[in-house]
Design a protein around this motif. Structure first.
Motif, PDB file in Angstrom:
ATOM      1  N   ALA A 182      17.017   4.174  -6.134  1.00 23.14           N
ATOM      2  CA  ALA A 182      18.227   4.972  -5.946  1.00 23.14           C
ATOM      3  C   ALA A 182      19.053   4.323  -4.848  1.00 23.14           C
ATOM      4  N   MET A 183      20.376   4.329  -5.002  1.00 21.09           N
ATOM      5  CA  MET A 183      21.287   3.796  -3.998  1.00 21.09           C
ATOM      6  C   MET A 183      22.364   4.848  -3.767  1.00 21.09           C
ATOM      7  N   VAL A 184      22.469   5.316  -2.524  1.00 16.37           N
ATOM      8  CA  VAL A 184      23.479   6.308  -2.191  1.00 16.37           C
ATOM      9  C   VAL A 184      24.322   5.803  -1.033  1.00 16.37           C
ATOM     10  N   GLY A 185      25.554   6.273  -0.985  1.00 15.80           N
ATOM     11  CA  GLY A 185      26.472   5.879   0.074  1.00 15.80           C
ATOM     12  C   GLY A 185      27.190   7.095   0.633  1.00 15.80           C
ATOM     13  N   LEU A 220      18.996   2.777   0.417  1.00 11.10           N
ATOM     14  CA  LEU A 220      18.324   2.295  -0.782  1.00 11.10           C
ATOM     15  C   LEU A 220      16.912   2.877  -0.769  1.00 11.10           C
ATOM     16  N   TYR A 221      16.528   3.519  -1.856  1.00 18.06           N
ATOM     17  CA  TYR A 221      15.211   4.136  -1.977  1.00 18.06           C
ATOM     18  C   TYR A 221      14.475   3.489  -3.145  1.00 18.06           C
ATOM     19  N   PHE A 222      13.312   2.950  -2.883  1.00 14.15           N
ATOM     20  CA  PHE A 222      12.451   2.373  -3.909  1.00 14.15           C
ATOM     21  C   PHE A 222      11.197   3.229  -3.972  1.00 14.15           C
ATOM     22  N   TRP A 223      10.674   3.508  -5.152  1.00 16.38           N
ATOM     23  CA  TRP A 223       9.404   4.206  -5.236  1.00 16.38           C
ATOM     24  C   TRP A 223       8.679   3.864  -6.528  1.00 16.38           C
ATOM     25  N   THR A 224       7.372   4.115  -6.483  1.00 16.67           N
ATOM     26  CA  THR A 224       6.514   3.850  -7.615  1.00 16.67           C
ATOM     27  C   THR A 224       5.492   4.969  -7.728  1.00 16.67           C
ATOM     28  N   THR A 225       5.005   5.190  -8.910  1.00 18.78           N
ATOM     29  CA  THR A 225       3.964   6.206  -9.097  1.00 18.78           C
ATOM     30  C   THR A 225       2.574   5.606  -8.970  1.00 18.78           C
ATOM     31  N   ALA A 226       2.501   4.289  -8.735  1.00 17.49           N
ATOM     32  CA  ALA A 226       1.211   3.613  -8.610  1.00 17.49           C
ATOM     33  C   ALA A 226       1.171   2.792  -7.321  1.00 17.49           C
ATOM     34  N   PRO A 227       1.018   3.445  -6.152  1.00 17.70           N
ATOM     35  CA  PRO A 227       0.942   2.697  -4.898  1.00 17.70           C
ATOM     36  C   PRO A 227      -0.146   1.630  -4.950  1.00 17.70           C
ATOM     37  N   GLY A 228       0.138   0.529  -4.291  1.00 20.25           N
ATOM     38  CA  GLY A 228      -0.821  -0.566  -4.253  1.00 20.25           C
ATOM     39  C   GLY A 228      -0.637  -1.575  -5.373  1.00 20.25           C
ATOM     40  N   THR A 229       0.334  -1.330  -6.257  1.00 19.35           N
ATOM     41  CA  THR A 229       0.541  -2.236  -7.395  1.00 19.35           C
ATOM     42  C   THR A 229       1.725  -3.169  -7.196  1.00 19.35           C
ATOM     43  N   GLY A 230       2.329  -3.158  -6.040  1.00 18.79           N
ATOM     44  CA  GLY A 230       3.467  -4.023  -5.778  1.00 18.79           C
ATOM     45  C   GLY A 230       4.441  -3.338  -4.850  1.00 18.79           C
ATOM     46  N   ALA A 231       5.336  -4.117  -4.306  1.00 20.62           N
ATOM     47  CA  ALA A 231       6.339  -3.598  -3.384  1.00 20.62           C
ATOM     48  C   ALA A 231       7.633  -4.372  -3.591  1.00 20.62           C
ATOM     49  N   ALA A 266       0.818  -1.214   0.000  1.00 18.62           N
ATOM     50  CA  ALA A 266       0.000   0.000   0.000  1.00 18.62           C
ATOM     51  C   ALA A 266       0.855   1.270   0.000  1.00 18.62           C
ATOM     52  N   ALA A 267       2.135   1.131   0.307  1.00 17.55           N
ATOM     53  CA  ALA A 267       3.018   2.304   0.334  1.00 17.55           C
ATOM     54  C   ALA A 267       3.429   2.667  -1.087  1.00 17.55           C
ATOM     55  N   GLY A 268       3.895   3.872  -1.259  1.00 19.87           N
ATOM     56  CA  GLY A 268       4.375   4.300  -2.572  1.00 19.87           C
ATOM     57  C   GLY A 268       5.880   4.442  -2.617  1.00 19.87           C
ATOM     58  N   CYS A 269       6.510   4.385  -1.410  1.00 18.90           N
ATOM     59  CA  CYS A 269       7.971   4.438  -1.362  1.00 18.90           C
ATOM     60  C   CYS A 269       8.453   3.626  -0.160  1.00 18.90           C
ATOM     61  N   TRP A 270       9.679   3.138  -0.296  1.00 19.33           N
ATOM     62  CA  TRP A 270      10.278   2.294   0.730  1.00 19.33           C
ATOM     63  C   TRP A 270      11.741   2.676   0.851  1.00 19.33           C
ATOM     64  N   GLN A 271      12.279   2.565   2.066  1.00 23.14           N
ATOM     65  CA  GLN A 271      13.677   2.884   2.303  1.00 23.14           C
ATOM     66  C   GLN A 271      14.323   1.791   3.125  1.00 23.14           C
ATOM     67  N   ILE A 272      15.570   1.525   2.818  1.00 16.46           N
ATOM     68  CA  ILE A 272      16.393   0.616   3.609  1.00 16.46           C
ATOM     69  C   ILE A 272      17.666   1.380   3.942  1.00 16.46           C
ATOM     70  N   GLY A 273      18.005   1.430   5.217  1.00 22.74           N
ATOM     71  CA  GLY A 273      19.234   2.084   5.652  1.00 22.74           C
ATOM     72  C   GLY A 273      20.178   1.073   6.266  1.00 22.74           C
ATOM     73  N   LEU A 274      21.455   1.199   5.952  1.00 21.88           N
ATOM     74  CA  LEU A 274      22.484   0.303   6.480  1.00 21.88           C
ATOM     75  C   LEU A 274      23.614   1.134   7.076  1.00 21.88           C
ATOM     76  N   ASP A 275      24.151   0.696   8.218  1.00 20.60           N
ATOM     77  CA  ASP A 275      25.285   1.371   8.852  1.00 20.60           C
ATOM     78  C   ASP A 275      26.254   0.311   9.351  1.00 20.60           C
ATOM     79  N   TRP A 276      27.448   0.270   8.740  1.00 22.56           N
ATOM     80  CA  TRP A 276      28.469  -0.704   9.137  1.00 22.56           C
ATOM     81  C   TRP A 276      29.310  -0.230  10.309  1.00 22.56           C
ATOM     82  N   GLY A 277      29.177   1.034  10.717  1.00 28.76           N
ATOM     83  CA  GLY A 277      29.985   1.546  11.819  1.00 28.76           C
ATOM     84  C   GLY A 277      31.311   2.126  11.364  1.00 28.76           C
TER      85      GLY A 277
END
Length: 128
Positions: free
Chosen positions: A73-76, A102-113, A41-52
């Motif tokens: 998008a993937m940024v470091g 890591l940033y994932f997004w779609t213009t059609a929320p509810g169509t997949g994740a 149901a979301a339109g965007c998702w984020q994953i954050g990683l921290d190795w220290g």
């Protein structure tokens, strides 16, 4: 070059997960049969990683259960202040980062994740 040892696994956090989602560490468990799936149901998702500490990301891989045909998008960052695009890093330069988002997004929320089965990297942290 960073000389500190990287931890075996980074700290991880996510947004856009279902409320009943078990820990997102399934993306780091070494088992491709487990996965983290965003809330459809979301339109965007984020994953954050921290190795220290900053690690060599030459071998960084994102394994998905199904191809993601929407935006990603993937940024470091080595220090959390200066960020660079991991998808356009020069091939002749080793990308070192402590943080990866890591940033994932779609213009059609509810169509997949996104469904991430594994996040992989060189566990030694030094490119070996």
């Amino acid at each position: 070059k960073v000389v500190e040892s990287a931890p075996a696994k980074p700290r991880i956090w996510v947004s856009g997960s279902p409320a009943d989602d078990p820990a997102p560490v399934r993306m780091l468990d070494g088992n491709p049969d487990t996965a983290w799936a965003g809330d459809s149901a979301a339109g965007c998702w984020q994953i954050g990683l921290d190795w220290g500490v900053a690690i060599d990301l030459t071998s960084f891989r994102l394994d998905l259960a199904e191809p993601w045909t929407n935006s990603l998008a993937m940024v470091g960052s080595r220090n959390g202040l200066v960020w660079f695009d991991l998808t356009t890093a020069p091939k002749d330069e080793t990308p070192w980062a402590r943080y990866v988002f890591l940033y994932f997004w779609t213009t059609a929320p509810g169509t997949g994740a996104p469904q991430v089965t594994e996040i992989r990297w060189d566990k030694s942290g030094n490119g070996d």
